[in-house]
Scaffold this motif. Sequence first.
Motif, PDB file in Angstrom:
ATOM      1  N   LEU A  39       0.826  -1.201   0.000  1.00 19.50           N
ATOM      2  CA  LEU A  39       0.000   0.000   0.000  1.00 19.50           C
ATOM      3  C   LEU A  39       0.863   1.255   0.000  1.00 19.50           C
ATOM      4  O   LEU A  39       0.640   2.181  -0.786  1.00 19.50           O
ATOM      5  CB  LEU A  39      -0.936  -0.030   1.211  1.00 19.50           C
ATOM      6  N   TYR A  40       1.863   1.297   0.894  1.00 23.79           N
ATOM      7  CA  TYR A  40       2.723   2.471   0.964  1.00 23.79           C
ATOM      8  C   TYR A  40       3.524   2.648  -0.318  1.00 23.79           C
ATOM      9  O   TYR A  40       3.732   3.776  -0.789  1.00 23.79           O
ATOM     10  CB  TYR A  40       3.676   2.347   2.157  1.00 23.79           C
ATOM     11  N   ARG A  41       3.979   1.532  -0.893  1.00 20.17           N
ATOM     12  CA  ARG A  41       4.759   1.629  -2.126  1.00 20.17           C
ATOM     13  C   ARG A  41       3.913   2.195  -3.262  1.00 20.17           C
ATOM     14  O   ARG A  41       4.364   3.054  -4.020  1.00 20.17           O
ATOM     15  CB  ARG A  41       5.309   0.254  -2.527  1.00 20.17           C
ATOM     16  N   VAL A  42       2.670   1.709  -3.365  1.00 20.15           N
ATOM     17  CA  VAL A  42       1.784   2.205  -4.422  1.00 20.15           C
ATOM     18  C   VAL A  42       1.527   3.690  -4.249  1.00 20.15           C
ATOM     19  O   VAL A  42       1.529   4.462  -5.217  1.00 20.15           O
ATOM     20  CB  VAL A  42       0.460   1.410  -4.418  1.00 20.15           C
ATOM     21  N   LEU A  43       1.304   4.125  -3.017  1.00 25.07           N
ATOM     22  CA  LEU A  43       1.065   5.546  -2.776  1.00 25.07           C
ATOM     23  C   LEU A  43       2.291   6.378  -3.149  1.00 25.07           C
ATOM     24  O   LEU A  43       2.165   7.434  -3.783  1.00 25.07           O
ATOM     25  CB  LEU A  43       0.692   5.777  -1.314  1.00 25.07           C
ATOM     26  N   ARG A  44       3.487   5.930  -2.750  1.00 26.12           N
ATOM     27  CA  ARG A  44       4.702   6.701  -3.053  1.00 26.12           C
ATOM     28  C   ARG A  44       4.940   6.818  -4.552  1.00 26.12           C
ATOM     29  O   ARG A  44       5.320   7.876  -5.052  1.00 26.12           O
ATOM     30  CB  ARG A  44       5.925   6.047  -2.393  1.00 26.12           C
ATOM     31  N   THR A  45       4.743   5.722  -5.269  1.00 23.23           N
ATOM     32  CA  THR A  45       5.095   5.714  -6.690  1.00 23.23           C
ATOM     33  C   THR A  45       3.995   6.276  -7.579  1.00 23.23           C
ATOM     34  O   THR A  45       4.268   7.042  -8.511  1.00 23.23           O
ATOM     35  CB  THR A  45       5.433   4.287  -7.149  1.00 23.23           C
ATOM     36  N   ASP A  46       2.721   5.900  -7.303  1.00 23.61           N
ATOM     37  CA  ASP A  46       1.635   6.248  -8.226  1.00 23.61           C
ATOM     38  C   ASP A  46       0.710   7.351  -7.729  1.00 23.61           C
ATOM     39  O   ASP A  46       0.051   8.005  -8.538  1.00 23.61           O
ATOM     40  CB  ASP A  46       0.791   4.996  -8.513  1.00 23.61           C
ATOM     41  N   PHE A  47       0.636   7.543  -6.411  1.00 25.19           N
ATOM     42  CA  PHE A  47      -0.286   8.542  -5.862  1.00 25.19           C
ATOM     43  C   PHE A  47       0.413   9.356  -4.773  1.00 25.19           C
ATOM     44  O   PHE A  47       0.000   9.334  -3.605  1.00 25.19           O
ATOM     45  CB  PHE A  47      -1.534   7.858  -5.293  1.00 25.19           C
TER      46      PHE A  47
END
Length: 357
Positions: A39-47
């Motif tokens: 979840l954190y990775r997706v937020l950092r990279t995409d959102f």
Amino acid sequence: MPADRSEALPTARRPHRLAGGQPGLLEPGASTDPYRLRLYRVLRTDFPLGYDPGLGAWLLSRYADVALALTDPRFTGYPHDGAPRGPVPAPLGLCRGSLVCTPLPDGVTAPGPGADADASAAPASMAATLSAVERTAYVLARRIAGRDRADLVGEFCRWLPAGADAVAAGLSYPDLKAPPRHAVHQRPGGGTGDCARHTGLRERSLASFLANMLDDPDLLAAAAGSGAGMLLGRAWTETLRRDPPVQIVLRRTRTEVRVSGGTLPGGAPVACLIGAAGRDPARFAAPDRFDPLRSDADPLLTGPAGCPAALLGRLEAEHGLRALLAAMPRIRWAEGFRPASSGVLTRGPRALLVRPS
């Protein structure tokens, strides 16, 4: 950076997506493990900038943006625990950010990651606190040393902060028959303020610290040696980076602020994702690895050095581990056990099952 493969996870373990594909922090399943769910990775990279309606705030997940929100005067404190609106301190690390938190006496601050806690150099009140922490840790460690199996969360981490407070206040050791969830004592003469009187975050931090140390037999052996103060201090700082007890800190913009993902409007609530920032590969090498000797350590995410809870937390971690190793030199994980943390607002291990001997 590896591509996000959360779609390959079982449905129950995928981060729930909001409109536009952004993961929702408070949606079902998110609090189980935002790290393994990516979840954190997706937020950092995409959102890197997105609005979460469940939380009612804009999300910042990259280290650079979170650091900006914590230090730039264009951001201010967010109302919490009844605090008035205005420039209140950010509740970061073990600090609750309370306006009534009493500073450490005589300018004493929590020792840095390269220093050892020295009672002889502290004022009498701090020396008494150190003595109370040390004595309580050894009492608790000896009580579980002879068992075949013990849970350090329920039988050590939940007791040490409250027990040390009770001893420092001149009270007897707590009766070890029920968890001291509400056995929090204010010390004579006003105590150390609101931050130190709430022990829940110190429990979670102590549990995370012990989990990280028990996971590495070499570190554990080094911690048992003489002159381990510097190593333990670094391990404590690394725990607060890798496994922060407070995962989200709320701030508010005073005016429009440009961040890496766009522009925050003025007067907007902002959620700083401390857990995501502490594992940002743009700031930390091998961010998922627990490495007390890392060269890119950063004290920003550990909270205010002058907060009494910050010093108490470190003292409890250092003397707690020393007491456990003195009473149980062969302490290790129970057979088949692996520690697991939970929570997305506050986070810590649910249990720490060990074989004391």
